[in-house]
Design a protein around this motif. Structure first.
Motif, short mmCIF file in Angstrom:
data_model
loop_
_atom_site.label_atom_id
_atom_site.label_comp_id
_atom_site.label_asym_id
_atom_site.label_seq_id
_atom_site.Cartn_x
_atom_site.Cartn_y
_atom_site.Cartn_z
N MET A 164 24.37 -25.51 24.70
CA MET A 164 23.14 -25.02 24.08
C MET A 164 23.16 -25.26 22.57
SD MET A 164 21.05 -23.69 26.35
CE MET A 164 20.06 -22.54 25.42
N SER A 165 24.30 -25.10 21.95
CA SER A 165 24.39 -25.27 20.50
C SER A 165 25.86 -25.51 20.15
CB SER A 165 23.87 -24.04 19.76
OG SER A 165 24.63 -22.89 20.09
N GLY A 166 26.10 -25.78 18.88
CA GLY A 166 27.48 -25.99 18.44
C GLY A 166 27.68 -27.32 17.75
N TYR A 167 28.91 -27.59 17.40
CA TYR A 167 29.24 -28.78 16.63
C TYR A 167 30.71 -29.10 16.84
CZ TYR A 167 30.35 -31.60 12.48
OH TYR A 167 30.80 -32.58 11.64
N GLY A 168 31.03 -30.40 16.91
CA GLY A 168 32.42 -30.78 17.01
C GLY A 168 32.73 -31.83 18.05
N SER A 169 31.84 -32.05 19.01
CA SER A 169 32.10 -33.04 20.06
C SER A 169 30.86 -33.89 20.28
CB SER A 169 32.51 -32.35 21.37
OG SER A 169 31.43 -31.61 21.91
N PHE A 170 31.03 -34.97 21.04
CA PHE A 170 29.91 -35.87 21.32
C PHE A 170 28.82 -35.17 22.11
CE2 PHE A 170 27.85 -39.00 24.11
CZ PHE A 170 27.32 -39.85 23.16
N SER A 171 29.20 -34.29 23.04
CA SER A 171 28.21 -33.58 23.85
C SER A 171 27.31 -32.69 22.99
CB SER A 171 28.91 -32.75 24.92
OG SER A 171 29.77 -31.79 24.34
N HIS A 172 27.85 -32.15 21.91
CA HIS A 172 27.04 -31.34 21.01
C HIS A 172 26.03 -32.20 20.24
CE1 HIS A 172 30.57 -28.58 21.45
NE2 HIS A 172 29.61 -27.69 21.52
N LEU A 173 26.34 -33.47 20.05
CA LEU A 173 25.51 -34.35 19.24
C LEU A 173 24.33 -34.93 20.02
CD1 LEU A 173 25.08 -35.96 16.56
CD2 LEU A 173 26.68 -37.67 17.48
N VAL A 174 24.46 -35.02 21.35
CA VAL A 174 23.50 -35.76 22.15
C VAL A 174 22.09 -35.19 22.02
CG1 VAL A 174 22.84 -36.42 24.49
CG2 VAL A 174 25.22 -36.60 23.78
#
Length: 306
Positions: A164-174
């Motif tokens: 849903m939210s966050g930062y630090g990995s590719f899945s967070h960026l998509v």
């Protein structure tokens, strides 16, 4: 080229001065009181007055603005009222996250725009062409926060494919990148379609087809490289435009960039941070336009002759 750069730098200085002045006046006219926000609701009037005097908010507007410009000329963006930290330190800590999201968003919009625009040009007048143009119109018209909420509901909350939210990995960026890409791809699709249709009617394309080359080879090797020439120059302008869109997208996805920093500063009436983020965004727009002016003649010599 040197005269162009010098002229643009002079214009940039005037633009930044104008942006700083307008933003400062608007913030000065706000009914909210930063001193009251810092002191808290239970603070006495004397406490609020002391804080206002300490921050220099009790001085006339011109004096405050002159002091701010003097500090700005020395590279000092001020100190946050709420976080008690230099504004540039806060912006520099969050700028990499914003730049990452910006580059990812530009990549998504360019890939989508080139693909859909090429397909629409090849299928000109057909059902696919009309479908792509309708989708591009919806993409450019839809508010970014609405697209973000729809993607969160469908792909994160319902299907659980992405966080849903966050930062630090590719899945967070998509999802944030796709949100920015969808809202910008419509313009690229329309521009690529128009440019591709013009290129497909050129003599060298008809000659390539007359030689017996396959349709795929003609499009990918001859038509597309020439059709994207004016499109590449637009990427520099997007650097500035994305700075405005990133603020909304970062707030929705909880992305720890300068957009989220600006949103928090607005809620706290933290004027130094708001001014710092605004000037940083304005500088990005200026740099983006300057890059577009410098790169466009290199990519397409016809622009230089015009």
């Amino acid at each position: 080229m040197a005269s162009l750069i010098l002229r643009r730098l002079a214009q940039a200085a005037l633009i930044l001065l104008g942006v700083a002045a307008i933003t400062f006046v608007l913030l000065y006219a706000l009914p909210a009181d930063p001193a009251r926000m810092i002191a808290g609701r239970s603070a006495t009037a004397q406490t609020v007055a002391n804080i206002r005097h300490e921050l220099g908010l009790d001085q006339p507007l011109l004096v405050q603005f002159g002091t701010y410009l003097g500090n700005l000329l020395h590279g000092n963006l001020g100190r946050s009222y709420a976080q008690k930290t230099d504004v540039w330190t806060l912006i520099a800590a969050r700028l990499p996250a914003t730049l990452t999201l910006m580059l990812a968003g530009i990549f998504v919009e360019v890939v989508l725009g080139l693909t859909l625009g090429t397909i629409a040009a090849v299928r000109r007048g057909g059902f696919v062409d009309r479908l792509v143009m309708m989708a591009s119109f919806v993409g450019t018209s839809a508010p970014q926060f609405l697209v973000a909420l729809l993607l969160l509901y469908l792909l994160a909350a319902t299907l659980g494919w992405f966080p849903m939210s966050g930062y630090g990995s590719f899945s967070h960026l998509v999802l944030p990148a796709v949100t920015l890409g969808i809202c910008g791809a419509g313009w690229y699709a329309r521009m690529v379609r128009s440019s591709m249709i013009d290129v497909l009617n050129q003599d060298y394309v008809r000659t390539a087809r007359a030689k017996g080359l396959s349709s795929k080879r003609v499009i990918l090797r001859h038509a597309l490289p020439n059709a994207v020439l004016p499109i590449i120059a637009m990427i520099g302008i997007d650097i500035g435009q994305f700075m405005g869109g990133v603020v909304v997208v970062e707030a929705v996805y909880g992305w720890p960039g300068i957009g989220q920093l600006a949103w928090q500063a607005i809620q706290q009436v933290d004027i130094p941070i708001i001014m710092g983020v605004t000037l940083t965004s304005a500088l990005a727009i200026i740099i983006g336009n300057l890059l577009a002016d410098l790169v466009a003649p290199v990519i397409d010599p016809r622009i230089r002759t015009r």
